[in-house]
Design a protein around this motif. Structure first.
Motif, PDB file in Angstrom:
ATOM      1  N   ARG A 103       1.263   4.051  -3.133  1.00  0.00           N
ATOM      2  CA  ARG A 103       0.937   5.469  -2.962  1.00  0.00           C
ATOM      3  C   ARG A 103       2.161   6.354  -3.190  1.00  0.00           C
ATOM      4  NH1 ARG A 103      -2.751   2.744  -0.439  1.00  0.00           N
ATOM      5  NH2 ARG A 103      -4.901   3.518  -0.383  1.00  0.00           N
ATOM      6  N   LEU A 104       3.318   5.841  -2.859  1.00  0.00           N
ATOM      7  CA  LEU A 104       4.557   6.571  -3.138  1.00  0.00           C
ATOM      8  C   LEU A 104       4.680   6.802  -4.641  1.00  0.00           C
ATOM      9  CD1 LEU A 104       7.015   7.511  -1.416  1.00  0.00           C
ATOM     10  CD2 LEU A 104       8.156   5.417  -2.101  1.00  0.00           C
ATOM     11  N   GLY A 149      10.440   6.897   7.576  1.00  0.00           N
ATOM     12  CA  GLY A 149       9.415   7.801   7.077  1.00  0.00           C
ATOM     13  C   GLY A 149       9.941   8.561   5.871  1.00  0.00           C
ATOM     14  N   PHE A 150       9.131   9.468   5.363  1.00  0.00           N
ATOM     15  CA  PHE A 150       9.509  10.201   4.169  1.00  0.00           C
ATOM     16  C   PHE A 150      10.781  11.006   4.405  1.00  0.00           C
ATOM     17  CE2 PHE A 150       8.017  11.554   0.012  1.00  0.00           C
ATOM     18  CZ  PHE A 150       8.782  12.678  -0.216  1.00  0.00           C
ATOM     19  N   LEU A 156      10.380   1.494   6.456  1.00  0.00           N
ATOM     20  CA  LEU A 156       9.354   2.452   6.054  1.00  0.00           C
ATOM     21  C   LEU A 156       8.807   3.221   7.251  1.00  0.00           C
ATOM     22  CD1 LEU A 156       7.512   0.343   3.341  1.00  0.00           C
ATOM     23  CD2 LEU A 156       8.782   2.434   2.965  1.00  0.00           C
ATOM     24  N   PHE A 182      11.779  10.911  -3.465  1.00  0.00           N
ATOM     25  CA  PHE A 182      12.270  11.665  -2.312  1.00  0.00           C
ATOM     26  C   PHE A 182      13.071  12.894  -2.692  1.00  0.00           C
ATOM     27  CE2 PHE A 182      10.586   8.672   0.462  1.00  0.00           C
ATOM     28  CZ  PHE A 182      10.864   7.402  -0.001  1.00  0.00           C
ATOM     29  N   ASN A 187       0.819  -1.209   0.000  1.00  0.00           N
ATOM     30  CA  ASN A 187       0.000   0.000   0.000  1.00  0.00           C
ATOM     31  C   ASN A 187       0.852   1.258   0.000  1.00  0.00           C
ATOM     32  OD1 ASN A 187      -2.667  -0.974  -0.069  1.00  0.00           O
ATOM     33  ND2 ASN A 187      -2.562  -1.524   2.086  1.00  0.00           N
ATOM     34  N   MET A 188       1.893   1.250   0.830  1.00  0.00           N
ATOM     35  CA  MET A 188       2.728   2.448   0.929  1.00  0.00           C
ATOM     36  C   MET A 188       3.480   2.707  -0.367  1.00  0.00           C
ATOM     37  SD  MET A 188       4.365   2.182   4.684  1.00  0.00           S
ATOM     38  CE  MET A 188       3.363   1.874   6.112  1.00  0.00           C
ATOM     39  N   TYR A 213      -1.225   2.557   5.194  1.00  0.00           N
ATOM     40  CA  TYR A 213      -1.551   2.793   3.786  1.00  0.00           C
ATOM     41  C   TYR A 213      -0.547   3.700   3.107  1.00  0.00           C
ATOM     42  CZ  TYR A 213      -5.918   0.474   4.692  1.00  0.00           C
ATOM     43  OH  TYR A 213      -6.849  -0.469   5.018  1.00  0.00           O
ATOM     44  N   GLU A 214       0.012   4.604   3.899  1.00  0.00           N
ATOM     45  CA  GLU A 214       0.927   5.571   3.307  1.00  0.00           C
ATOM     46  C   GLU A 214       2.132   5.761   4.211  1.00  0.00           C
ATOM     47  OE1 GLU A 214      -1.161   8.776   1.706  1.00  0.00           O
ATOM     48  OE2 GLU A 214       0.565   9.496   0.568  1.00  0.00           O
ATOM     49  N   ILE A 215       3.278   5.955   3.586  1.00  0.00           N
ATOM     50  CA  ILE A 215       4.503   6.164   4.351  1.00  0.00           C
ATOM     51  C   ILE A 215       4.343   7.424   5.205  1.00  0.00           C
ATOM     52  CG2 ILE A 215       5.630   7.548   2.566  1.00  0.00           C
ATOM     53  CD1 ILE A 215       8.208   6.071   3.165  1.00  0.00           C
ATOM     54  N   GLY A 216       4.798   7.359   6.461  1.00  0.00           N
ATOM     55  CA  GLY A 216       4.646   8.499   7.351  1.00  0.00           C
ATOM     56  C   GLY A 216       5.573   9.628   6.966  1.00  0.00           C
ATOM     57  N   GLU A 217       5.255  10.825   7.451  1.00  0.00           N
ATOM     58  CA  GLU A 217       6.084  11.974   7.120  1.00  0.00           C
ATOM     59  C   GLU A 217       7.434  11.897   7.815  1.00  0.00           C
ATOM     60  OE1 GLU A 217       5.002  13.860   4.087  1.00  0.00           O
ATOM     61  OE2 GLU A 217       6.589  14.743   5.320  1.00  0.00           O
ATOM     62  N   SER A 218       7.393  11.619   9.145  1.00  0.00           N
ATOM     63  CA  SER A 218       8.621  11.731   9.935  1.00  0.00           C
ATOM     64  C   SER A 218       9.235  10.384  10.281  1.00  0.00           C
ATOM     65  CB  SER A 218       8.349  12.454  11.250  1.00  0.00           C
ATOM     66  OG  SER A 218       7.176  13.205  11.179  1.00  0.00           O
ATOM     67  N   SER A 219      10.508  10.491  10.672  1.00  0.00           N
ATOM     68  CA  SER A 219      11.189   9.313  11.184  1.00  0.00           C
ATOM     69  C   SER A 219      10.781   9.100  12.638  1.00  0.00           C
ATOM     70  CB  SER A 219      12.705   9.527  11.150  1.00  0.00           C
ATOM     71  OG  SER A 219      13.142   9.961   9.907  1.00  0.00           O
TER      72      SER A 219
END
Lengths: 494, 494
Positions: A106-107, A336-337, A332, A254, A102-103, B30-36
Motif C-alpha cells: 500500500r505504501l 509509523g508514517f 513499521l 516519505f 500488506n503495508m 494492512y496499512e502503515i499507521g500515521e503516527s509513531s
C-alpha cells in the motif's frame, strides 16, 4: 589420561581469562581441533580478533542499517532461535510477515481494496527479491510466447550499466541476456529513451532503479513508463517494468510523495525494496511485491507438506531467522508514517550539511544529486598528484571507512568517493568527517605522487631507457620526504 | 493538532505499559499507521502477540538448532549490525568464514594439502547451498556437451522421491528435469540401483541424501558410487554425485566415522550441510564445499568492485547478517571434535530412550532406523479409529509440537509422527513426552472416530442415500460423549 584431565580442570576454574593457556595457542584455521575449550575462552578469543574488523557504524560505505533501538534488539534476541519457515509452528510470526507485505504494497500504491491481501513475500535481501521478480517475468514471458507459438529460448532484460551486481547474477544464473544501457560522463543512470529503444520481442522486462548505488539518483521511471506505453501500443509486446527500489523504496514515499515511480504507473508489475537499508532493520531482510496475483505465475509457487502442514512457498531460501521480520514490523508500527518521514528528513538535512562542507573546501566536484538517496558522491577537481583512493586509505586512520570506486562503462575514467548518510549519522559526525577530510587533504598536499603513477604501468617493461629519469625522480622524492619530516618537527601537529 | 500532541506527551512518560492507550487500539495490519508510538509500547505489544507462537524449544518438528550458550548469544548480538557482504570492511569476519570452509572440507575428507585453501562458501541455508551446487553441475555439464557438439537443452537430475523440496525448487527455477526414484512401503530412501538405471547422457548429477527428512536414514552413497563408477566406465558420461548432507554432515563424521559417504568416494564432487541443524547454530547458515577448484566453473564466480574493493562472490544472497558465521566458528573452536562427538552421542542415547519408551506402549511401529539422524518416526499399529494427525493435535495441548505427515509417492498411505532429537532435548524431556503420548492414547481410546473418516469423502455428494446411516451414527456419537463425560466427572483426572 584421567589424571592429567583432572589437573587441567582444577587449573581452569581459577584461571583468569588472559592467564589461561588458551590465549597462548594458535586458533584452528584449517582443521577442527581435537578438544573442546571453555566457553569463556572461546568467547574472548573470538571477540578479540573481531576488534580488528571495521566499526559498522563508521562504515560509511554501506546503506545497510547499523543501529536499532534497544527494545528492538531485545525482540531480536528473543526470537533468534525461531526458524521462520516453520509457518505452522509460528503462525504469529508468519502473520507479521503478511502484515508487512500488506503495508509495503500500500505504501507503493498497489491497486488493492481496504482489506485485500497483497501479493508479496519477505526475502533475505534485495538479491533474492530481484531473482524472484525476474523469475516471474521470465515465466510469464515464456508462457505468453508459447501461447503465441513463438520461440522462447532467448529472453533478455534491459537495464542500465549502473545496476547492482545481483542483476548480472540473475542474468547469468537464470540464463537471461542482460542488455545494458551504457552511461556517459555526467549521466550516471539509465537513459529511458535509450532503454526503450533497446526493448525487443524477447525482452521480459525493463528494470529501473530508484536510488542508483553509485550516486543515489532516482531514475525517471515515469518517463520510462510513458515511452514504453507508446512502444507497447505499436508493437503489442506488452513489455512490463520492474522497479529496483532497494534503497529508494523507503525514502521516496516519505519525502518525495509526489514523485510517480511505483504502482501508480500502469506498466510497473513488481517492486523490490531492502528492509535492511532505509527500512531501518539490520542486514538480512528484503521485500518484493507484485501488482496483482496474476503477475506471479501460480506454477512458481510450491505447496508442500513440510513437517506436517501445507506451506505455500515462493522463495529461494527456506530455513532462515525470524528476527529481522519481527524487527521490520516493529519499525513499521513504532515509527509509523511520521516517524519514517522524520528520519528521512534528518538524513537529507545531514546530507546537505556534509555536501556544503565538502563544497567549501573547493577541492571537489559533487557528483550526486540532491534529490535521491541521502548520500554525497564527490571526486577531486585536480587529479595531478593524488587520487580518491589515497584519500579513502588515509581516512581509515581516523576510523572512517569511505570507499572510492570507478564508474562503470562508459565512464570508467571517473573515480568518486561516496558517503552514505544513514539514520545514525548525526550532524556532529558530518562536521567531524569534513574536518578529517580537510586534514587528509593538507597531508596529501605535502606528499609527492606515488612512483607508479608518474611512470605509468607500461613503463615497467622499459625500465632501462627510463632509468635516468627514474633516478632523478627518486632523489626528488627522498629530498621531499626529508624536508617534510623536518617541517613536521618544527611545527608540532601538522 | 499541536495542542493534542502536547497533552498526549505529558501523559505518556507516566503511563504504565498496560494503562496507556496503545493497548486499546488495533495494531496496523494492512496499512502503515500515521503516527509513531512509544518504543516501550511497540516492544510490549509485539512481544505479547508473539507469546502465541509455538515455543521453539518444544518444536520437535524441526532439525534446526534452538539453543546456544549465552556466550555465543553475546557474540551474536555484538555482530548483529555487521553486513557480511562488506568483506573489505570486515576482513576478520570474512576470514572466519574461510576458516569454517576449510574445517568443514577437511571434516569431509576433501583431498587437500595441510594449508591448502578449500573451495566452498557459507550460505543462508542448505537451499542456497544446493542451488549453487546444482548450478555448478549444470554449467559443467553444459560446457562438456558444447565441446562435444551435443545438445545441452534438456539437463536432468536423478534423486529419490524423498528429497526435500529445495531440489524440486531447483529443478523448476533453473529449468532442470527432476527424475525421481519412487519409494515403496518399507523402503523410504533412494534405491541406488534404480537411481543408476535412470541416469542418462543428460544427467548433470545424482543427488544422494545423508539423513532423509522423513526417517533420518542415511542413503547408501558408497553403493551408489560403486554402481555409478561402473556405469560411467560403460558409457563414458562421467556422471558425478552430490551429497545433500544437510542433517547428516555434522553427525556421521563424529559417531559413524567408518561410514564412507563423503569425498573419500571419487565421484562425490560437492557436499552441502546445514550449519543450523547439527552444526548447532541458529537458523540462517549453511555450507557447500566442492572437491576441487575445477568442480566450480570460474564463469559462475563474480569479481565485483562493490563499495570500492574487489570481491569475488558466488552466492545467491548478497547482504546478510554476520552473526551466524561467527557463531559457527565459535562452535568449532569451542566444542572441537570431542565436543561435537559428545553432543551427537547424547542425541543418539536420548533417541533410544524415546524409541524404547514408544515401543513399550505396544501401540506403534517404529519406522526410523537406529543409524542415521537421531529422530524417531512412528506410526499407529493396525487398524485404528484414530489417526496420527489426531495424536499430533492433542499433543499440542501439552505444548509439544510433533508433526504428522504422509509419505511421498508411492507410499502415500503411510502416515508417521516424527520427533527430532536436538542437542537441547534432554532425557527428562524424552520421558515426559512418552508419558504425555500415553495420556493422549488413553483419551483417544475413549473417543469414537470422526464422522468424515467413517463416511469417506466421496459420500458427501451422496448424502440423501446415506442419511439414515448418518443419523444413526450421530446418535451413537452423542451417546458416547455423554457416557465419557459422566465417567470423567466420576473419576476426576482422566
Amino acid at each position: 589420561m584421567v589424571l592429567s584431565r583432572a589437573a587441567t580442570d582444577s587449573d581452569e576454574n581459577v584461571c583468569s581469562t588472559f592467564g589461561s593457556r588458551y590465549v597462548r595457542t594458535s586458533l584452528p584455521k584449517y582443521e577442527i581441533g581435537e578438544s573442546s575449550i571453555p566457553k569463556e575462552a572461546a568467547y574472548q578469543i573470538i571477540k578479540d580478533e573481531l576488534m580488528l574488523d571495521g566499526n559498522p557504524r563508521l562504515n560509511l560505505a554501506s546503506f545497510v542499517t547499523t543501529w536499532m533501538e534497544p527494545e528492538c534488539d531485545k525482540l531480536i534476541m528473543e526470537s533468534i532461535n525461531k526458524n521462520y519457515v516453520d509457518m505452522d509452528e509460528y503462525p504469529v510470526t508468519t502473520e507479521l510477515q503478511n502484515r508487512c507485505v500488506n503495508m509495503i504494497a500500500r505504501l507503493f500504491n498497489a491497486p488493492l481494496g481496504e482489506t485485500e491481501t497483497a501479493m508479496g513475500v519477505g526475502t533475505v535481501g534485495s538479491s533474492e527479491a530481484i531473482m524472484l521478480a525476474g523469475l516471474a517475468f521470465k515465466r510469464n514471458w515464456q508462457n505468453k510466447r508459447k501461447a503465441e507459438g513463438k520461440p522462447y529460448d532467448k529472453p533478455n532484460i534491459v537495464t542500465g550499466a549502473n545496476v547492482q551486481v545481483c542483476w548480472e547474477k540473475f542474468a547469468r544464473y537464470f540464463e537471461v541476456e542482460l542488455k545494458e544501457v551504457k552511461l556517459s560522463e555526467g549521466y550516471y543512470v539509465m537513459d529511458p529513451d535509450k532503454a526503450a529503444e533497446m526493448v525487443d520481442e524477447n525482452t521480459i522486462c525493463v528494470a529501473a532503479i530508484l536510488g542508483s548505488t553509485l550516486n543515489g539518483e532516482f531514475e525517471d521511471v515515469k518517463r520510462l513508463n510513458d515511452l514504453l506505453v507508446k512502444k507497447n501500443e505499436e508493437t503489442g509486446w506488452n513489455t512490463p517494468i520492474h522497479v529496483d527500489a532497494a534503497s529508494g523504496g523507503f525514502i521516496a514515499p516519505f519525502i518525495y510523495p509526489e514523485l510517480e515511480w511505483d504502482f501508480r504507473l500502469p506498466l510497473v508489475k513488481s517492486i523490490n525494496v531492502s528492509g535492511h537499508k532505509y527500512g531501518l532493520v539490520y542486514a538480512g531482510i528484503g521485500w518484493v511485491v507484485w501488482r496483482t496475483q496474476k503477475d506471479l505465475p501460480d506454477e512458481l509457487i510450491f505447496h508442500i507438506n513440510y513437517l506436517g502442514a501445507d506451506q505455500p512457498t515462493f522463495t529461494l531460501n527456506f530455513s532462515k531467522g525470524s528476527s529481522q521480520i519481527i524487527a521490520q514490523y516493529y519499525q513499521l508500527i513504532r515509527l509509523g508514517f511520521e516517524g519514517y518521514k522524520n528520519v528521512m528528513e534528518n538524513c537529507r538535512e545531514n546530507m546537505v550539511v556534509l555536501r556544503e562542507g565538502i563544497e567549501k573546501t573547493e577541492r571537489f566536484n559533487i557528483v550526486s544529486k540532491e534529490v535521491g538517496v541521502p548520500l554525497v558522491a564527490f571526486s577531486l577537481k585536480d587529479h595531478s598528484f593524488h587520487n580518491e583512493f589515497e584519500i579513502s586509505e588515509m581516512l581509515r586512520r581516523f576510523g572512517w571507512i569511505v570507499p572510492a570506486y570507478t564508474m562503470p562503462a562508459d565512464a570508467q575514467h571517473i573515480t568518486v568517493l561516496r558517503v552514505v548518510i544513514r539514520e545514525d549519522f548525526s550532524r556532529t559526525l558530518a562536521e567531524r568527517l569534513v574536518a578529517d577530510i580537510v586534514k587528509v587533504l593538507h597531508e596529501l598536499d605535502t606528499l609527492p605522487s606515488k612512483i607508479s603513477r608518474k611512470m605509468g604501468s607500461e613503463d615497467f617493461g622499459n625500465v632501462k631507457g627510463k632509468k635516468v629519469e627514474r633516478d632523478i625522480l627518486m632523489e626528488v622524492i627522498v629530498g621531499w620526504r626529508k624536508f617534510v619530516k623536518e617541517r613536521k618537527k618544527m611545527n608540532g601537529v601538522c
